[in-house]
Enzyme design. Structure first.
Site, PDB file in Angstrom:
ATOM      1  CD  GLU A   1     -15.454  29.170  46.155  1.00 45.92           C
ATOM      2  OE1 GLU A   1     -16.610  29.858  46.775  1.00 45.92           O
ATOM      3  OE2 GLU A   1     -15.280  29.734  45.034  1.00 45.92           O
ATOM      4  CD  GLU A   2     -14.576  31.082  41.597  1.00 51.73           C
ATOM      5  OE1 GLU A   2     -15.771  30.881  41.530  1.00 51.73           O
ATOM      6  OE2 GLU A   2     -13.883  31.870  42.107  1.00 51.73           O
TER       7      GLU A   2
ATOM      8  CG  HIS B   1     -11.464  30.000  46.068  1.00 53.40           C
ATOM      9  ND1 HIS B   1     -11.157  30.402  44.873  1.00 53.40           N
ATOM     10  CD2 HIS B   1     -12.332  30.806  46.945  1.00 53.40           C
ATOM     11  CE1 HIS B   1     -12.231  31.290  44.647  1.00 53.40           C
ATOM     12  NE2 HIS B   1     -12.760  31.514  45.720  1.00 53.40           N
TER      13      HIS B   1
ATOM     14  CD  GLU C   1     -14.623  33.595  48.400  1.00 55.00           C
ATOM     15  OE1 GLU C   1     -14.328  34.651  47.495  1.00 55.00           O
ATOM     16  OE2 GLU C   1     -14.730  32.490  48.272  1.00 55.00           O
TER      17      GLU C   1
ATOM     18  CG  ASP D   1     -11.106  27.008  42.565  1.00 56.81           C
ATOM     19  OD1 ASP D   1     -10.628  27.542  43.687  1.00 56.81           O
ATOM     20  OD2 ASP D   1     -12.041  26.821  42.111  1.00 56.81           O
TER      21      ASP D   1
ATOM     22  CG  ASP E   1     -13.437  35.290  43.551  1.00 52.62           C
ATOM     23  OD1 ASP E   1     -13.181  34.598  44.676  1.00 52.62           O
ATOM     24  OD2 ASP E   1     -14.429  34.769  42.896  1.00 52.62           O
TER      25      ASP E   1
HETATM   26 ZN   LIG Z   1     -13.988  33.295  45.951  1.00 57.12          ZN
END
Ligand SMILES: [Zn+2]
Length: 387
Positions: free
Chosen positions: A141-142, A76, A167, A78, A107
């Site tokens: 995703e967040e 992801h 991740e 974002d 992240d």
């Molecule tokens: Zn993440």
């Protein structure tokens, strides 16, 4: 340091500098960095299947020899907003020693940089392996939002024999993930003057009774539902709000709860269990529900990932699981595709001030993703074997 090493570090720096805070949610700059990077390799096609112009969702594709498996990487773009208390520029991408600083470095822009660099390396030798490599570089995703990976599932666009979600895991192999239920409980009472509480119905009292019920009847039971890698199921009361004035019997109180599931629990059962305990005493709204998942310890995806890390790092990695949430369940439970999580970032760095990533883990991740792809896509599995 060889050229590829510098390349992945520069790529992560460029991704960190391309802000993609969510909220508000706009991954265009970061997606542009990905597109520019992959455009250097003609064999890799990239399509934007995003549902909104400011929320690009990139699907990159690279074919090796015909036949073979299809493997999909997911990451992801974002990030959570930078927030305060930084001593570095959260969007500077500066390095010091082994650390590269910036929001998203762990992240999980580092994971994305790692698998993109590996895919470019695979493109250079695509006669030597069979199958297809796909990358889903997604927004949203967040918050677990609707325009990211979930939209691929809803549109039937998930494919692959195996999925690797990048991740943060410090290159440990995560083969399980907890499930999540977020719910809002609304208690309705009847207002009255605070001097005559017997004339009203106190919604805060009702909420308090429910919190005690959850703590005494559910929480102890959940502590017994253990998973060897990710710990026990749980429930947490996250917020409470109610009442208007000290001298008024409150007619409304709202409580939000956070229930985490282990793979042995089914989402429907956990939902029914909560409904039974709440027993009509509150109006119940499900804010988010996602199941836990587990990929078997002896599944080829798990064992090959362990071998790939061992080949690169010289020792077998820990096998563990993710206690938090990620998009991985959408592949694993949603689409039924064997899924693991492995990435160079560190879980402890996620969402904190001065977030950083290890440059050496970042570099090793390129080798790990490359090695894993080569193991999952052997040349003998396609047509033209022995050519
Ligand atoms: Zn993440």
């Amino acid at each position: 340091m060889n050229a590829a090493d510098g390349e992945v570090v520069e790529l992560l720096q460029a991704l960190v500098r391309a802000r993609s805070d969510n909220p508000p949610g706009d991954e265009r700059r970061a997606a542009g960095v990905v597109r520019d990077y992959l455009a250097q390799e003609e064999a890799i096609s990239v399509e934007d299947v995003g549902l909104l112009p400011e929320r690009p969702l990139l699907v990159a594709r690279l074919e090796g020899r015909p036949g073979g498996r299809t493997i999909t990487f997911n990451g992801h773009l974002d990030t959570v907003p930078a927030g305060n208390d930084w001593t570095r520029d959260p969007f500077g991408g500066e390095t010091e020693g082994d650390r590269l600083y910036g929001r998203g470095s762990s992240d999980m822009k580092g994971g994305i940089a790692g698998f993109l660099a590996a895919i470019r390396r695979l493109a250079a030798v695509r006669d030597n392996w069979a199958g297809t490599v796909i990358a889903h570089v997604v927004p949203d995703e967040e918050p677990g939002g609707p325009v990211g990976t979930e939209s691929l599932l809803k549109r039937g666009m998930m494919e692959g024999d195996a999925v690797i979600v990048a991740e943060p895991s410090e290159l440990a192999v995560f083969r399980a993930q907890k499930g999540t239920i977020f719910a809002t409980l609304r208690f309705v009472g009847r207002a009255a003057h605070g001097s005559r509480p017997e004339q009203g119905v106190n919604a805060i009292d009702a909420a308090a009774d429910m919190i005690v019920t959850l703590r005494e009847r559910l929480a102890p039971e959940l502590r017994h539902r253990m998973h060897e890698l990710i710990g026990s199921a749980s429930i947490n009361v996250g917020t409470i709000s109610g009442g208007t004035r000290t001298n008024v019997v409150p007619d409304a109180c709202t409580v939000t709860i956070d229930r985490r599931l282990v793979p042995a629990e089914r989402l429907e059962d956990a939902t029914a269990e909560l409904e039974q305990l709440i027993d009509g005493r509150a109006e119940l709204v499900w804010d988010h529900r996602s199941p836990a998942f587990e990929t078997a310890a002896d599944h080829w995806l798990v064992t090959e990932a362990q071998k790939a890390v061992a080949a690169v790092r010289g020792s077998a990695p820990p096998v563990s699981g993710l206690r938090g949430a990620s998009d991985a369940w959408l592949y694993a439970q949603g689409a039924g595709i064997p899924t693991i999580l492995i990435g160079p970032g560190e879980v402890d760095q996620a969402h904190i001030a001065d977030e950083s990533a290890s440059v050496s883990l970042l570099r090793e991740s390129v080798d790990v993703y490359y090695e894993l792809a080569r193991r999952l896509l052997p040349p003998g599995s396609g047509l033209g074997e022995g050519a």
